[in-house]
Design an enzyme around this catalytic site. Structure first.
Site, PDB file in Angstrom:
ATOM      1  N   ASN A 209      35.301  10.793  15.554  1.00  0.00           N
ATOM      2  CA  ASN A 209      34.725  10.849  14.345  1.00  0.00           C
ATOM      3  C   ASN A 209      35.451  10.293  13.015  1.00  0.00           C
ATOM      4  O   ASN A 209      36.299   9.862  13.648  1.00  0.00           O
ATOM      5  CB  ASN A 209      34.188  12.137  13.724  1.00  0.00           C
ATOM      6  CG  ASN A 209      34.769  12.998  13.483  1.00  0.00           C
ATOM      7  OD1 ASN A 209      35.732  13.089  11.952  1.00  0.00           O
ATOM      8  ND2 ASN A 209      34.464  14.430  13.317  1.00  0.00           N
ATOM      9  N   PRO A 304      32.271  24.978  19.709  1.00  0.00           N
ATOM     10  CA  PRO A 304      32.578  25.943  18.233  1.00  0.00           C
ATOM     11  C   PRO A 304      32.852  25.734  17.324  1.00  0.00           C
ATOM     12  O   PRO A 304      33.297  25.189  17.191  1.00  0.00           O
ATOM     13  CB  PRO A 304      33.672  27.113  19.179  1.00  0.00           C
ATOM     14  CG  PRO A 304      34.337  25.839  19.451  1.00  0.00           C
ATOM     15  CD  PRO A 304      33.344  24.960  20.077  1.00  0.00           C
ATOM     16  N   ASP A 305      32.179  26.328  16.367  1.00  0.00           N
ATOM     17  CA  ASP A 305      31.770  26.684  14.905  1.00  0.00           C
ATOM     18  C   ASP A 305      32.999  27.069  14.437  1.00  0.00           C
ATOM     19  O   ASP A 305      32.509  28.818  14.790  1.00  0.00           O
ATOM     20  CB  ASP A 305      30.179  26.743  14.377  1.00  0.00           C
ATOM     21  CG  ASP A 305      30.626  26.783  12.994  1.00  0.00           C
ATOM     22  OD1 ASP A 305      31.491  26.532  12.453  1.00  0.00           O
ATOM     23  OD2 ASP A 305      29.442  25.792  12.462  1.00  0.00           O
ATOM     24  N   LYS A 338      24.107  25.412   4.540  1.00  0.00           N
ATOM     25  CA  LYS A 338      25.324  25.556   5.201  1.00  0.00           C
ATOM     26  C   LYS A 338      25.956  26.912   4.963  1.00  0.00           C
ATOM     27  O   LYS A 338      26.973  27.605   5.958  1.00  0.00           O
ATOM     28  CB  LYS A 338      26.157  24.305   4.948  1.00  0.00           C
ATOM     29  CG  LYS A 338      26.212  23.787   6.327  1.00  0.00           C
ATOM     30  CD  LYS A 338      27.342  22.349   5.594  1.00  0.00           C
ATOM     31  CE  LYS A 338      26.534  21.646   7.501  1.00  0.00           C
ATOM     32  NZ  LYS A 338      26.901  19.955   7.307  1.00  0.00           N
TER      33      LYS A 338
HETATM   34  N1  CTP Z   1      33.000  23.341  11.790  1.00  0.00           N
HETATM   35  C1  CTP Z   1      33.182  23.605  11.765  1.00  0.00           C
HETATM   36  N2  CTP Z   1      33.444  23.761  13.588  1.00  0.00           N
HETATM   37  C2  CTP Z   1      32.539  22.861  13.513  1.00  0.00           C
HETATM   38  C3  CTP Z   1      31.251  22.174  12.987  1.00  0.00           C
HETATM   39  C4  CTP Z   1      31.724  22.116  11.606  1.00  0.00           C
HETATM   40  O1  CTP Z   1      34.726  24.820  11.718  1.00  0.00           O
HETATM   41  N3  CTP Z   1      32.405  22.548  15.131  1.00  0.00           N
HETATM   42  C5  CTP Z   1      33.186  23.224   9.960  1.00  0.00           C
HETATM   43  C6  CTP Z   1      33.348  22.391   9.185  1.00  0.00           C
HETATM   44  O2  CTP Z   1      34.623  21.997   8.983  1.00  0.00           O
HETATM   45  C7  CTP Z   1      33.007  22.473   7.772  1.00  0.00           C
HETATM   46  C8  CTP Z   1      31.664  22.503   8.378  1.00  0.00           C
HETATM   47  O3  CTP Z   1      32.062  23.519   8.934  1.00  0.00           O
HETATM   48  O4  CTP Z   1      34.000  23.481   6.595  1.00  0.00           O
HETATM   49  C9  CTP Z   1      30.361  21.984   8.164  1.00  0.00           C
HETATM   50  O5  CTP Z   1      30.613  21.047   8.668  1.00  0.00           O
HETATM   51  P1  CTP Z   1      29.335  19.831   8.891  1.00  0.00           P
HETATM   52  O6  CTP Z   1      30.324  18.914   9.908  1.00  0.00           O
HETATM   53  O7  CTP Z   1      29.326  19.540   7.316  1.00  0.00           O
HETATM   54  O8  CTP Z   1      28.343  20.260   8.982  1.00  0.00           O
HETATM   55  P2  CTP Z   1      28.081  21.312  10.242  1.00  0.00           P
HETATM   56  O9  CTP Z   1      27.790  22.149  10.846  1.00  0.00           O
HETATM   57  O10 CTP Z   1      28.665  20.284  11.761  1.00  0.00           O
HETATM   58  O11 CTP Z   1      26.322  21.087  10.763  1.00  0.00           O
HETATM   59  P3  CTP Z   1      25.993  19.484  10.800  1.00  0.00           P
HETATM   60  O12 CTP Z   1      26.028  18.461  11.477  1.00  0.00           O
HETATM   61  O13 CTP Z   1      24.566  20.229  11.328  1.00  0.00           O
HETATM   62  O14 CTP Z   1      25.502  18.777   9.649  1.00  0.00           O
END
Ligand code: CTP
Length: 399
Positions: A209, A304-305, A338
C-alpha cells in the site's frame, strides 16, 4: 523541567528564525534562562527587540560592540551558559563552525565555548543535500556537536525536501537530552509499528500500500526524544532509522506481529503501520511465468491484526494501546467503531481520502477518540502530531 539551566541561543539567518521566538517562550516556561546572540543575517528575519522581550535579557549582536565587550566578553558569554543552541543553523554558520572561523560574535562564541553545542539546521533542500554541507555536518558531529532535524517538508522557498528546521518542541526535547535531563517519558518502554507491509506473491511481486511510514517513524522518534525506551517495528520504508531507538525491519504482517510480540512487555504501544489486511494464500517459490498460464485469481488469506492482538495480549497487554484509523469517509464514526472492535484505548482517526495528501504527505488532521470522547486536533505536521501524542501519553500516565 529546565529550572536553573542557562541556554545561549544563537539565531542565524533563515526564515525559520521566527520559530526561535516560540522556542524562547517554551524554554522560559520550563524555567530556563535564555540569552540570545543574533547574527547579522538573523537580524534580517527577527528583531533584537522581539528577542529581548521574550528572553527578558539583552540581545548580543556584533563582536566588536564595545559595550558588549565591556559588560561581558565573548568568552564569558559562551561559557556562562550550560548549553549553546544554534537555531536556526544556516549552511553558512555550519560551514564556519566546521572550519573554526571566528569573524562575528556567533562563530567566535561557538569556537570559544567549552560547553555542549546543539544545532538545528535550516536551509533549502539543495543546500542541505550538498556534499559541502554534509561534509561540514559530519565533521561537526565527529567533534561531538549535537543535531536536531532538519525535517522533511514544504519549504518557504517553494521546494520540497529535507531542510525545514525541527519544531520548537523537538528542539526543546533535544535540549533536555543534551543537558542529560531525564525526559518526561524516561523509564517507559514503548513499541511503535510503522510503514506498509509487503506480502509476497512470488519472489519478485508483492501486495503493498501507499504508506510512507512518516507518521509512525515520527512517533517513535518523539517517544525516544522524550526518554522512552523505544522499539520501532518498521515495514519496508524509504525512511532512515530514527536515532536513539531500536529499529526492527520486517517485510510482512506476520513478521511484524512476531517482532511486536518479541518487543513485549512495554507500557505503550502505538500501531501506526498500514498493515496489509491480506496476503497471498500460497506465495510461489519461483517467479510466476505468464507462459505457464498465470493464475486466474489470486487466493488470499487474512493477515493477523496486530493492534487487536496487542490489545488482547492478556498479562502482557500494554497499559496504553493506541491505533490509527485511516478512513476516507465518516472518519469519526468509523474510528469509534474501530476503537470498540479492536479493543484498544485510543484511536487517532484521520482522513486519507484522495486530495488530503495524508498518505506520503507531511501533515495530518487527527481526531483523537477515547472512551471519554473525541478531541479534534487542528491540521499539523506529522512531527507535531507525534509531539502532541507524546504529551497526551505523558499526561495520561501521570508524568
Ligand atoms: N492494524 C494492524 N494490523 C492489521 C490491520 C490494521 O495492526 N492487520 C492496525 C493499524 O496499524 C491501525 C489500525 O489497525 O492502527 C487500523 O488500521 P486500518 O487500516 O484503518 O483499519 P483496518 O483494521 O485495516 O480496517 P478496515 O480496512 O476495515 O478499515
Amino acid at each position: 523541567m529546565l529550572t536553573g539551566k542557562r541556554v545561549l541561543l544563537i539565531i542565524s539567518g533563515g526564515i525559520a528564525a521566527y520559530k526561535s521566538l516560540e522556542l524562547i517562550r517554551r524554554l522560559r516556561e520550563r524555567g530556563a534562562a535564555v540569552r540570545c546572540v543574533l547574527t547579522r543575517a538573523g537580524a534580517q528575519f527577527v528583531t533584537p527587540l522581539s528577542l529581548a522581550a521574550l528572553s527578558g535579557d539583552k540581545v548580543y549582536g556584533e563582536l566588536f560592540d564595545l559595550t558588549d565587550e565591556a559588560e561581558m566578553g565573548h568568552i564569558q558569554l559562551s561559557r556562562d551558559a550550560d548549553l549553546l543552541v544554534v537555531a536556526p543553523a544556516s549552511a553558512d554558520l555550519l560551514a564556519k563552525m566546521a572550519q573554526g572561523r571566528a569573524d562575528d560574535l556567533a562563530s567566535t562564541a561557538l569556537l570559544a565555548t567549552d560547553k555542549a553545542v546543539l544545532v538545528a539546521p535550516a536551509m533549502n533542500v539543495r543546500m542541505w543535500e550538498h556534499a559541502a554541507t554534509q561534509a561540514n555536518l559530519a565533521a561537526l558531529k565527529a567533534r561531538g556537536v549535537l543535531t536536531v532535524g532538519p525535517n522533511e517538508g514544504d519549504m518557504a522557498c517553494g521546494e520540497y525536501g529535507f531542510g525545514r528546521m525541527a519544531e520548537p518542541q523537538e528542539i526543546l526535547a533535544a535540549i533536555e537530552a543534551a543537558l542529560g535531563l531525564p525526559g518526561r517519558l524516561s523509564g517507559l518502554r514503548a513499541l511503535v509499528t510503522s510503514g506498509p507491509t509487503h506480502e509476497p506473491i512470488d519472489p519478485v511481486r508483492y501486495i503493498a500500500n501507499r504508506s510512507s511510514g512518516k507518521q509512525g517513524h515520527a512517533i517513535a522518534a518523539a517517544l525516544a526524544r522524550h526518554g522512552a525506551e523505544t522499539t520501532l517495528v518498521s515495514g519496508p520504508s524509504q525512511l532512515p532509522d530514527p536515532p536513539g531507538l531500536r529499529t526492527v525491519r520486517v517485510e510482512t504482517a506476520q513478521e511484524m506481529l512476531a517482532a511486536c510480540r518479541a518487543a513485549l512487555p512495554v507500557e505503550v504501544a502505538v500501531c501506526a503501520a498500514a498493515v496489509a489486511d491480506w496476503r497471498a494464500a500460497h506465495a510461489a517459490q519461483h517467479k510466476l511465468k505468464k507462459d505457464n498460464g498465470a493464475p486466474a485469481a489470486l487466493e488470499l488469506a487474512q493477515n493477523p491484526d496486530i493492534l487487536s492482538e496487542l490489545s488482547q495480549a492478556g498479562g502482557q497487554r500494554p497499559s496504553l494501546v493506541i491505533g490509527f484509523a485511516a478512513e476516507t469517509e465518516r472518519v469519526v464514526e468509523q474510528g469509534r467503531a474501530k476503537l470498540a472492535r479492536k479493543g484498544c484505548d485510543w484511536i487517532l482517526a484521520n482522513d486519507v481520502a484522495p486530495g488530503t495528501a495524508t498518505f506520503g504527505g507531511e501533515s495530518n488532521r487527527i481526531h483523537l477518540i477515547t472512551a471519554d470522547g473525541v478531541d479534534d486536533w487542528p491540521q499539523m505536521t506529522k512531527t507535531e502530531v507525534a509531539e502532541r501524542l507524546c504529551r497526551q501519553i505523558a499526561a495520561t500516565l501521570g508524568r
